[in-house]
Design an enzyme around this catalytic site. Sequence first.
Site: not given
Length: 180
Positions: A40, A63, A128, A131, A154, A163
């Site tokens: 990230r 995160k 993002h 990533r 995830h 994603y």
Amino acid sequence: MNFVQPIRDPDKIEAVKHYLKSRSDRNYLLFVLGINTGLRVSDILTIKVGDVKGTHLRIREGKTKKQKMIRITPTLKREIKGYIEDKDDHEYIFKSRIGDNKPIGRSMTYKILRDAADAYNLVDIGTHTMRKTFGYHFYQKYKDVALLQELFNHSSPDITLRYIGVNQDVMDKALSKFRI
């Protein structure tokens, strides 16, 4: 928050790399590190010179608060080596030009990526994107959604595929051949 996409086209990735390299070694390395680690942006910006001197990058994800160890590939190592050779271990790699040893922020990272995206008419690009670009190309090469899910922390393979935009690719392909 805008929905961002990975950069799917390898030629566009190379063009963005070239564009960033011609303007700033820092910005180029930011992009290269982002698309080669899948971190990230908030974690990338906290990396210091001493963190990338070994074979692995060790971080605690902001995160998830999970400890993470990422292998620095030989290609990425070469890119990093030249950039950090005159820097001290305590310095942030992506140091701001303002202040004393402070990293650039997310908004500056966004501006850097948007500038490169605008130069090549790329849409749905944001922080993002790096990533997601890593994830998309990792999946295309290895087809190992379980490993990618683990790398991204995830909770399910479906979340990972959504994603990185693979589900969108599948839907687009199906609809392009659909006819009533």
